[in-house]
Design an enzyme around this catalytic site. Structure first.
Site, PDB file in Angstrom:
ATOM      1  N   HIS A 175     -63.282  -1.187 112.939  1.00 31.75           N
ATOM      2  CA  HIS A 175     -62.432  -1.341 111.759  1.00 31.75           C
ATOM      3  C   HIS A 175     -63.070  -2.344 110.795  1.00 31.75           C
ATOM      4  CE1 HIS A 175     -59.212   0.584 114.127  1.00 31.75           C
ATOM      5  NE2 HIS A 175     -58.700   0.872 112.944  1.00 31.75           N
TER       6      HIS A 175
ATOM      7  N   LYS B  28     -59.384  -6.725 109.444  1.00 30.95           N
ATOM      8  CA  LYS B  28     -58.295  -6.347 110.349  1.00 30.95           C
ATOM      9  C   LYS B  28     -58.009  -7.485 111.317  1.00 30.95           C
ATOM     10  CE  LYS B  28     -56.689  -2.704 113.482  1.00 30.95           C
ATOM     11  NZ  LYS B  28     -55.370  -2.647 112.832  1.00 30.95           N
TER      12      LYS B  28
END
Length: 276
Positions: A164, A168
């Site tokens: 990600h 995040k």
């Protein structure tokens, strides 16, 4: 005589966490859904966007939708809430939706496991969906992982690999954990997930457990791979997201479905199996 669907009342959606990545993606995706209207735009009490037009904050045309921190008031004018705020606000959001008797889809990840009793209690009174990932394709991936883990011999190791964007907050991702739990359940393991050690270094996992490895880098929307490694062969199941709008479309579609369900706890699995 059948009623004209064009005259059906619009479903009124309250977006919690409207200034975040997913909140803005929901605003951008909503025009593709003529059957719904976003009537509530909720942000935290400390947000600098309070009082501003939600459309303008998202880089869109003015939406005549003022951002507020008063969730209770927003719910009074809504039919269902979609929460993509932050883990620290989940308990209060669940309580507010329960008090207002409004269905709630929780797309926020990383909230404390201690919240589970409150979620279960709320699900006794309202339709409540907990979805670590609202992509319909990821929901299908989870079912494929479940089936693969149940079918392949125990000699196959199972690893979940996820990437990600660097911003995040939670690692592993909620989706990675959900995939790992699906595999563990299919294998008959109680939890069966070995997360990475501090700093992301992999740990030596006990035999039969599922490994989870996370990478945070760049601006990746999200990539999840479940790897089944056996003697002399390997099976890889992968989902890659290139546009955050897929999660917004899935969340809005699932929220519309959730509105018609009785009180209870649901997941994306329920939605993809029973959606009409």
């Amino acid at each position: 005589m059948a009623s004209d669907p064009r005259k059906a009342p619009l479903a009124r959606i309250v977006v919690i966490g409207v200034t975040g990545r997913m909140g803005q993606a929901l605003l951008k995706a909503a025009p593709a859904f003529p059957q719904l209207l976003i009537t509530g735009a909720v942000a935290s009490s400390g947000s600098l966007a309070l009082g501003r037009d939600a459309g303008e904050v998202a880089g869109l045309a003015p939406a005549n939708l003022t951002i507020t921190s008063d969730l209770g008031r927003a719910l009074a004018d809504g039919d269902v809430a979609v929460d993509f705020s932050h883990a620290g606000a989940t308990a209060a959001n669940v309580a507010a939706c329960r008090a207002a008797r409004r269905p709630l889809l929780i797309g926020t990840t990383g909230f404390d496991a201690a919240l589970e009793p409150a979620i279960e209690a709320a699900a006794g009174e309202i339709a409540l969906m907990v979805a670590a990932n609202t992509s319909i394709a990821v929901a299908l991936l989870t079912e494929l992982v479940r089936q693969s883990a149940a079918t392949l011999p125990a000699t196959f190791d199972i690893d979940v690999l996820e990437i990600h964007h660097r911003g995040k907050r939670d690692a592993p991702s909620g989706t990675a954990l959900a995939l790992g739990r699906a595999a563990a359940a299919a294998r008959g393991l109680p939890s069966g997930i070995t997360p990475p050690a501090a700093g992301g270094a992999p740990q030596r996992r006990p035999d039969g457990q599922i490994g989870v490895t996370s990478l945070r880098a760049g601006d990746s929307v999200g990539e999840h791979t479940v790897l089944f490694s056996g003697p002399g062969e390997q099976l890889s199941l992968t989902h890659r997201a290139s546009d955050r709008e897929i999660f917004a479309r899935g969340a809005l579609t699932a929220a519309l479905w959730l509105m018609s369900q009785p009180a209870g706890r649901y997941g994306m699995r329920d939605f993809i199996c029973y959606k009409t």
